[in-house]
Structures are given as C-alpha cells and as structure tokens.
Scaffold this active site. Structure first.
Site, PDB file in Angstrom:
ATOM      1  N   CYS A   1       7.279  -4.991   6.531  1.00  6.83           N
ATOM      2  CA  CYS A   1       6.090  -5.528   5.867  1.00  6.83           C
ATOM      3  C   CYS A   1       6.066  -7.050   5.829  1.00  6.83           C
ATOM      4  CB  CYS A   1       5.969  -4.983   4.457  1.00  6.83           C
ATOM      5  SG  CYS A   1       7.472  -5.175   3.495  1.00  6.83           S
TER       6      CYS A   1
ATOM      7  N   SER B   1       0.313   0.850   2.390  1.00  4.97           N
ATOM      8  CA  SER B   1      -0.816   0.061   2.908  1.00  4.97           C
ATOM      9  C   SER B   1      -1.834  -0.242   1.811  1.00  4.97           C
ATOM     10  CB  SER B   1      -1.509   0.844   4.017  1.00  4.97           C
ATOM     11  OG  SER B   1      -2.232   1.911   3.439  1.00  4.97           O
ATOM     12  N   PRO B   2      -2.608  -1.332   2.006  1.00  5.35           N
ATOM     13  CA  PRO B   2      -3.623  -1.678   1.009  1.00  5.35           C
ATOM     14  C   PRO B   2      -4.644  -0.561   0.774  1.00  5.35           C
ATOM     15  CG  PRO B   2      -3.264  -3.539   2.478  1.00  5.35           C
ATOM     16  CD  PRO B   2      -2.473  -2.389   3.043  1.00  5.35           C
TER      17      PRO B   2
ATOM     18  N   VAL C   1      -4.270   2.708   0.914  1.00  3.45           N
ATOM     19  CA  VAL C   1      -3.714   3.731   0.027  1.00  3.45           C
ATOM     20  C   VAL C   1      -3.433   3.131  -1.348  1.00  3.45           C
ATOM     21  CG1 VAL C   1      -1.857   5.403  -0.307  1.00  3.45           C
ATOM     22  CG2 VAL C   1      -2.720   4.976   1.978  1.00  3.45           C
TER      23      VAL C   1
ATOM     24  N   GLU D   1       3.176  -2.743  -3.695  1.00  4.45           N
ATOM     25  CA  GLU D   1       3.761  -3.603  -2.661  1.00  4.45           C
ATOM     26  C   GLU D   1       3.068  -3.233  -1.360  1.00  4.45           C
ATOM     27  OE1 GLU D   1       6.713  -5.755  -2.837  1.00  4.45           O
ATOM     28  OE2 GLU D   1       6.441  -5.781  -5.008  1.00  4.45           O
TER      29      GLU D   1
END
Lengths: 511, 510
Positions: A286, A231-232, A234, A252
C-alpha cells in the site's frame, strides 16, 4: 432478554481444529451482564459468536495486565513456532520470497510485540493532566479503557502482518477481538483459522473466515471498534455499516503514492531505493512508490540506473530469482497486466499468466490519461511521468486524492521540505521509500481518500482504547463551590471568572 | 450549483490558497474572535437569554467564560501545538530526521446544538481555526436567536470565505452533508449522529460525534448527603436540565432515598427561592415539542417534589420522582429536562450492573467518601467521562478530553484535544541520500547474513537491560561512522567485526 446459557467448552491447546464459527449455534458463555444479542433464524449468522465474545468481555477477563501479557506472549509463540508454516503459506499465496516474508510477517511483527510488551504496563497507567485553579486539589487523569468487542479485517498482501499488528494493540488495550483474514490469500487464511485460536483464549478471540457476502452479514453486528485495511471503495462500505451502530473506525486505505525525483540527486542511490520499494512483494504494497515524477533529463539518467538496480537485485531473469514475488490471483493479474498499455515499456514488460508473473517493469513517458495513472497499480510496474519542474510536480500531486505516502528525492533538503510542506499525505519519506513505517514511534495512517486513524507502536494501543476523562473531586471544601450556585450575584460571577478562567500569560490587566 | 455547494466550494478555494495555514494568520483570526466575544457580549447574552430564558449571569458563566478560557489557552499554546513533534528513533534511523507534523485537514464542518448554542459552535471553531482549517459553521436552527446572531457577527470579525456561517433547518443540513468535508464535528443526539456518520462515510470523512445518553449518578450510603445533593441539584437543574452531561438519574439505596429528596428540596429552595417560576435564574424548556416530550415522561410516576408546569411559557418546575421502575418510559430515553428519577439499588454491585446493562453514557457520576469505591465504579463501568464527588466539572478542565464512547459518541475535543482532532498528524522521515551502505542489508538478493543484519538493526529485544541498550546504541554509532568513513573499502570488514561481536553473545538473537 437474558437466556440461560451453558458454560463454555474450552478448546485444549494444540488442537489444530478449525475455529470457523459461522453458525448461529455458536459457543455459549456464562450468564452475561450486558445486552444480549439473540441470534434469529432469518438473521444474523454471526450473532452467536459476537454475543459469546461480548459475554466474555463483560466478565472482565481481558482486562488484567497479566491476562493481556499472557495472550501477547502466546502470539509471540505463534510467530516463533509457526514461522515455517507462515513462510510456506505466503509463498503459496503470492510467491512471497522467504526473506520478505520473514522480514514483514515475522520480524516486524515481533518488533511490535516486543515494543508493546516492554511498555504495556506504562501505557495502561492513568495519565495525569494539568489542572486549573478550581481543580487544584482534585485528581484529574485520562483512563485508557478497552472498547469491548472489536473487529479486525485484514487484506491479502501482508496477510499475517496486517491483522497481527492491529491485534497486538487490540489485545494490549484489553479488548475481545474478531479477526477476519482475507479470503484471497487462501493458504494464510486457512493457517490463521486453524492455528491461531490454539494459542489464544477462544472465549475472547475468534477467527472468522468469510467472503464478501458473509463479511456483509458479519458487519450487521454491533462492534465497539472496527479496524479495516483495504481499498477506499470497501472502506466506504465499512464506515457506512459502522455508522448504523455508531462504531468508531480506523481505515487504512490506499491511493497512488507519488515519488518525486529532483534533478539534483545521486541517481544510483535513488534508483536502488525506488526499485526496492516498488518491487518489494511484486509491487503489492500500500505504501509502494506508485509512480515517479521527474524531468525528461532525469528520466533519461534514471533509466540505466533503474535497470542496473533491477539486475543487481533479481538477476538478468527475475522470473528465476527466489527474491521476486508473484501476483496473488488471476483477477489481480489481469488487472495489473492491462495497465502495461501505458507510455512505453522501457524495462521488463514480460508476463506469464500461468505463474501470474509480471516482470519488474518501468514505463517511460506515461501520460496522466494512461491506464496506469487511473488507479492504484498494486503491481510491479513503475510509470514515469515527466514534469517540467518541482512546482509542476507539486501541482500534479495536489490535483489528485491524498495518497498514503509521498516520496521526494533530492540532495537539496530545501526541495524535500518544499514537497513536504506544499502537499498532504498519510506519511512522508524524504530520500527513501517505505522506511517511515518501520519506526514504531511514527504513526501510520492515511488522510482523505487514503484513510482515517493511525496505528503502530503505542498508537495501536491508543487506537483501541477509549480515553476517558476523569475528575475525582474532594467531598469537602464545599465553600470553594459556592460561587457557582444560584442565586447569582455579580460578586459570585467575579469569583467564578477568577477561578475558572484561563488568562493569557503576560497580558497586563491595566491595559 | 446549490447554495451549499457554493459556500463549501468557496471555503475550499480559500483553503487551497493557503492563507489559513500560517501561524500568524490563525492567531490573528483567534484574536478577532476574542474581540468579537468581548465587544458583542451584550448581544450574545441577550440572544441566549431569548432562546433559553437564561439570565445574563448564567449565559456568561455557561457559555462566554468557557469560550474566553479556550481562546486564551489556544492563543498561548498554539505555537507549541503546531510545531513538528520529534519522535524516538531506532538504530536504523539514528542519523535521520523523524517527526510528526501536525497539518490542517482542509475544510471542516461544525454542527452545533441548541442547548448551549454559542459555546457548542464556537469552542470547536476555535480548535479548527487553530489547526489551520477552513470551517463551515452550522448553528442549530432551534436556538434561532443565537443562530441568527452568529450568522450576523461572525463575518464582521473573521474571514468570511474561510469561516462561513450556514443557517437553516433539516433540509439545509441534509444538503450541506452531501458536500465533501475533511472532518465533521457534530453535537446532538445519537439518531442524527448515525445519519451524519453515514453521510461522512460516502466521502471517507472522519467524524467527531458528541452525542448523549442517560448519565447515571450513584450516591453511596457512605457520603456527605448534604454536599452531594447540593452539587447534584446544581448540575441537574442548570439550563432547566437541558445539558448533555447533566446527571440524568440517581441510583441509591432505598434507605437514603427520602434523605436525598429532602436535601435536594432544601437546595432548590436555597437556589431558586419559594417561587421558582418567578426566579430569574431558572430557565425554560426550549420549545413546545420538548415540553410535551418531557411531560410524557411524567405519566404514571410518583412525584416527590415539583411537577408544576405551564405550557404557555414552557415552564417545568424542578421535579423529583421516587421509586422509579427501570422499565418505565422516563428510564428509556435521555430526559434532557428538569426531571430527576431516583431508582433504588441494594448496593454498588447492583448499581454497576444496572449501568453496564445500558448504553455507555456521556458522563458518569459517583458520590462516596470511600475512594476505593469510586475507583471501583470507574474501573468496572465505561462512559465518555467521569466526575467523582461532583457533577459536570470534568467538562471545565481543558486538559481532559471531552467526548463520548459507544452510543454517546466518538472522538473528543477541548484544549489541545481540539487542535489534535482537527489536524492530520503526518509522519515524516527525512533520510540522507548518502549512507547507502546501511541499506544494503535490505536489498535482494537475500542471504542469511543480510537477515542477521536486519534483525540486528531492527528487532527490539524483550527485556533488554539498560546497559545492553547503551551498548547497542554505541555499536550502532560506531558502525555508522565506520561505514561512512571507509565506505567503499572497509565496510565489509566493519560489518564482519560487528557480526563477530554479535556472535560473542553480547546480544541475544531471538
């Protein structure tokens, strides 16, 4: 700073032993030639592991082509021999249908493996570059070099694929690798920890099982590259930790991938492709189409087509279909279920907490302020947000953070091109979903909030390589160099300009 | 709203308007930049001269020439760089459009350094404009004259909203770094590099960090010492040693140490004459702070040549140190000054080991007549870049990516590498809404037959022969055509035919 260390204890193949190395005792290596990280009592529980890998790295073991090929072939055997175990583990973790598991965790990985094995010796070669006048007689090339000890952190949704594909590139590029699979997909994590290192050289490749706290400790070590999928939020933590050591990263990440459906389209085909992309792995992808943007008329036309596709794929009761997955954990289940309170449930909506089952669901008339539009859904829910026209759809997309993928469906290629040109995203697929990531010649990665860097195919090899610019000059012909030496004169400057400068072609100097 | 937020906000609004994207606009701005460099050449040379005591010739060849070269290259190649790049397709995507589309990232921040104060902001700026971005330019405040000049002249030639110049020191830069950018290119030292990357991490902003380190220079005993030393002298003492890719220290066998010293001394005489201080071609240390820092490195060292200093003018003579110990202060930090330590090593193995014990440098130099030895040094070490049998020169070849690795940085630029650095490479796959037949293999409900089909279409075989490839392609085309023409009626039969062929063993299934 160098300690005398014992020789490594080799793990025999087929050991089945857990390779968890979380103690500072770690395994020892030959006397290293480089900076040695000493593990301290207060400190760094993974220092021993990292320093062991670094010693192996400095010995040069991972660099010859034959070694890399051998390790990659071993990975191929892992996929082949442990196929069944992988299908079982992912089924236990999130009810992953065996077709999906075979497709993404085995087939696509084998694809990457073969692509790499077919091309590795070519990729490893020095890339010669065009020269200018002053370097005409020299050798100028880009050397692809391994970084050293790299870290791959994988998520739980495609738990083999998302560490294995980066791993292929990292090994191909000649690095030593620490692999940290997700602790959320517990069965796969255990499988990887117990089995993978029996196939790979344990001096150079290690699997670390760790939760959030231990991963934070792991990140205190210096790595030469970090590859993170997740996730963004983290992602920010990872990059901040990497900044302390000036470690380059590939992140990613994710986001809400919009799916614009124009009024001129083949509704049946659109519905099939969107349903496939959305409900694959129960939406835990994703690059899944996160929400649909279309006109109110199209919403009405789409609904029966979506319903038909869902029934065709999963039967009248998807809960009984062997081809529909489950949510990976209770926390995630609660989160996704809460998003159902958006718009109105037009299809599906049933849930079962014990099974962590959420039916393939389509929500109609969803408002931008609804819960389903506040975060990446990552579940089998497809909201439809009504917009007046393509321009409004494009504005809607551009008002939000850049997603990993954008999808546009139209029979009119101009519409598809407009959406492509006026938006930004990691990747783009016109008239289908997910497919752009299956072509290994296309780079896969995000932009802005959805990530930085890219991989797949040769891009993975390039990601894990340092591209070193090399100029090998002639010792003779010193006369050519004299214009650059002091004392400086106007004449020397003229000569320098003539030999160094790049002139625009077709520019007449008389003008 | 703070000043920085305003400037960046305006740049973002200007970028969002879309006007920096059309190719013609980018080319126009680059041509304006070219005009600026040509029309303001005198002012630029004067500003650099005032900052670094650099003569016009040096300033021209160090900074202006590189910029003009980069502009010419970019103006010529930009249309091809910016065009969509088609990629190789597989069987499944044969009928589709698959390409990588280079796109602007958005608002880019370029932070320059003081040692080559003009080229180190303008060269990145060229690439960032070429890629279609808005660019905030922040030249180094330490080279105050050049920084002020850039702030004055850039808005006269370029779109001031899209390409604003921000001046200021640490507080202004810190405030600037709290803003959101889509890429940051920073040139400077590793300590600040970490700060820049940490600030970028908050916004998930990709960074290119051009840092530094101690660039080693190994001189083999089998080598033309006169030539080697001339080249080394040139690269070491240009800009008074204040060059990120200057050869920082020499590694050589003790038996040639005195020859090396003599050769360098002779070259220095040739370059700068009897009285270096009076020579107009020799620069000065940028300021008192760095002057004192470099002086500190000389303590306790054996000075074989030079060592004269004058604090008032920040003058340090070209200096050579011999028998330097690896643990001394001068071997701990990047010297960034006209001091050249010589460290003894017994052979190339020891040199390689010495280099590998340290942080990866920005550049590595090796001088030898033995090509194999040079290849070996390159293979067994790592660095940002390499020049063999010379110094600095890899910087001037725009086709080579210029950047560091490890502590010396991440990312690269110059030429097309700049364009690529400042672009997002967006993967695009455009399919047909028809041709639904081929998609059926992937949809549930699953079956062994569907799985076999999926393998056929997608799996790459290991060691497939060329004939096999052609057969595969032909079969794929046939299959696609058959499916297209006889979609509703015959497609099942066609699939069966191909499956039968497959079973006949033409293609091995893994």
């Amino acid at each position: 700073m160098q300690q005398p260390l014992q020789l490594p204890v080799q793990q025999p193949p087929g050991c089945g032993k857990s390779s968890l190395l979380s103690s500072s005792a770690g395994a020892a290596g030959a006397i290293p030639k480089g900076p040695v990280v000493c593990s301290t009592v207060s400190g760094n529980p993974y220092a021993g592991l990292v320093s062991h890998l670094r010693a192996a790295w400095l010995s040069g073991k991972t660099r010859p082509l034959e070694y890399r090929v051998a390790q990659l072939e071993a990975l191929g055997r892992f996929l082949e021999e442990k196929k069944q175990d992988i299908l079982e583990a992912t089924a236990l973790d999130m009810g992953k249908p065996s077709f999906e598991a075979y497709f993404t965790e085995i087939l696509l990985c084998k694809n990457e493996l073969n692509d790499t094995l077919n091309n590795l010796s070519h990729w490893m070669k020095d890339e010669h570059v065009d020269k200018n006048l002053v370097t005409q007689l020299d050798s100028a090339f880009v050397r692809k070099e391994p970084y050293g000890v790299v870290l791959i952190i994988a998520p739980w949704n495609y738990p083999i694929h998302l560490f294995l594909v980066p791993l292929i590139g990292a090994i191909a590029a000649g690095n030593c690798v620490v692999i940290k699979p997700s602790e959320i997909s517990k069965n796969t994590e255990r499988l990887v920890a117990e089995l993978l290192t029996c196939y790979l050289d344990s001096d150079c490749f290690a699997v670390v099982t760790a939760g959030v706290e231990e991963t934070t400790r792991l990140l205190e070590n210096k790595f030469d590259y970090i590859f993170f999928t997740g996730s963004p939020s983290v992602g920010r933590i990872i990059m901040t930790a990497a900044a302390k050591h000036l470690t380059p990263v590939t992140l990613e990440l994710g986001g809400k991938n919009p799916c614009y459906v124009s009024d001129t389209c083949d509704v049946q085909n659109v519905a099939r492709r969107v349903v496939w992309g959305r409900f694959f792995n129960a939406g835990q992808t994703c690059i899944a189409p996160d929400y649909v943007l279309c006109s109110v008329e199209m919403q009405e036309k789409l609904m029966p087509a979506l319903r038909e596709a869902i029934t065709e794929y999963f039967g009248s009761n998807p809960r009984e279909s062997p081809d529909f997955a489950r949510i990976v954990g209770d926390k995630q289940f609660q989160r996704v279920r809460a998003l159902l309170r958006s718009g109105r449930v037009a299809i599906g909506g049933q849930t079962d907490e014990k099974e962590r089952y959420i039916a393939p669901t389509v929500l109609a008339d969803v408002q931008p302020s609804d819960p389903a539009m506040q975060e990446e859904i990552f579940g089998p829910i497809l909201p439809i947000v009504v917009v007046a026209n393509m321009d409004e759809a494009i504005d809607f997309i551009n008002a939000r953070p850049r997603p990993l993928a954008i999808y546009a469906f139209s029979c009119d290629s101009k519409v598809v091109n407009q959406v492509l040109e006026r938006t930004s995203s990691g990747g783009f697929c016109g008239n289908d979903t997910l497919m752009h990531v299956m072509l290994t010649s296309l780079p896969f990665g995000g932009t802005g909030n959805s990530g930085l860097g890219k991989y797949h195919g040769k891009f993975t090899f390039d990601t894990f390589s340092h591209h070193r610019g090399c100029l090998h000059r002639n010792m003779g012909l010193e006369a050519i160099n004299s214009p650059r030496y002091p004392p400086y004169t106007q004449q020397k400057l003229g000569l320098m300009t003539a030999t160094f400068e790049i002139k625009r072609k077709g520019m007449c100097t008389l003008l | 709203m703070g000043r920085m937020a305003e400037v960046v906000g305006r740049a973002r609004a200007a970028f969002s308007s879309g006007r920096s994207r059309p190719l013609e606009f980018r080319l126009q701005q680059l041509r304006n930049l070219q005009r600026m460099v040509q029309e303001k050449e005198r002012e630029i040379l004067a500003a650099i001269g005032a900052d670094l005591h650099k003569c016009g010739h040096n300033a021209y060849s160090h900074e202006i020439m590189g910029v003009l070269g980069e502009l010419a290259l970019t103006l010529e190649k930009l249309p091809s760089w910016a065009a969509p790049r088609p990629v190789k397709k597989n069987l499944l995507t044969l009928r589709d459009e698959a390409y990588v589309n280079p796109e602007p990232l958005g608002v880019v921040l370029v932070i320059g350094a003081w040692n080559y104060p003009f080229v180190l902001v303008i060269q990145p700026l060229i690439g960032a404009i070429a890629a279609g971005n808005a660019v905030v330019v922040k030249p180094s405040e330490i080279s105050a004259h050049t920084s002020q000049l850039i702030a004055d002249i850039l808005p006269q030639y370029l779109d001031p909203e899209l390409y604003p110049v921000v001046t200021g020191g640490v507080p202004e830069t810190t405030e600037l770094l709290t803003q959101r950018f889509d890429h940051i290119l920073y040139t400077g030292n590793s300590a600040v590099g970490k700060i820049v990357m940490a600030a970028a991490a908050k916004h998930l902003t990709p960074v290119t960090l051009e840092l530094g380190g101690k660039s080693p220079c190994y001189i083999d005993t089998d080598c033309d010492l006169a030539v080697a030393c001339r080249r080394i002298t040139w690269g070491k003492y240009m800009n008074c040693g204040q060059t990120c890719i200057a050869p920082d220290y020499i590694l050589c066998h003790p038996s040639i140490q005195s020859q090396v010293v003599e050769n360098i001394k002779a070259t220095l005489q040739e370059f700068y004459g009897e009285d270096v201080k009076k020579c107009p071609d020799y620069e000065r240390i940028i300021n008192k702070h760095h002057f004192k820092r470099i002086m500190g490195l000389l303590e306790g060292q054996k000075i074989a040549h030079g060592g004269e200093t004058d604090e008032a003018s920040c003058f340090i003579a070209p200096t050579i140190l011999t028998d330097v110990s690896a643990e001394s202060k001068v071997m701990e930090e990047e010297i960034f000054g006209p001091v050249l330590p010589i460290v003894s090593v017994k052979n190339v193995d020891e040199a390689i080991e010495f280099i590998n014990r340290r942080e990866k440098p920005l550049a590595l130099y090796v001088f030898s007549n033995d090509k194999k030895l040079i290849k070996r040094v390159i293979s067994e070490t790592s660095s940002g870049g390499v020049t063999g049998n010379d110094v600095i020169m890899h910087f001037f070849l725009a086709t080579l990516p210029f950047g560091g690795v490890g502590n010396s940085g991440m990312g690269a630029y110059h030429g097309k590498h700049s364009f690529d650095t400042f672009s997002h490479h967006r993967s695009c796959l455009i399919k047909d809404l028809k041709m639904e037949g081929t998609n059926r293999v992937r949809y549930p409900p699953s079956s062994q037959k569907k799985l076999d089909w999926a393998k056929f279409f997608i799996l790459k075989r290991f060691n497939k022969g060329r004939v096999g490839l052609i057969m595969l392609a032909l079969l794929g085309v046939v299959a696609a055509l058959v499916i297209k023409n006889h979609q509703s009626v015959l497609k099942r039969k066609a699939l069966l035919v191909v499956l039968a062929v497959q079973r006949l063993g033409w293609l091995s299934v893994c």
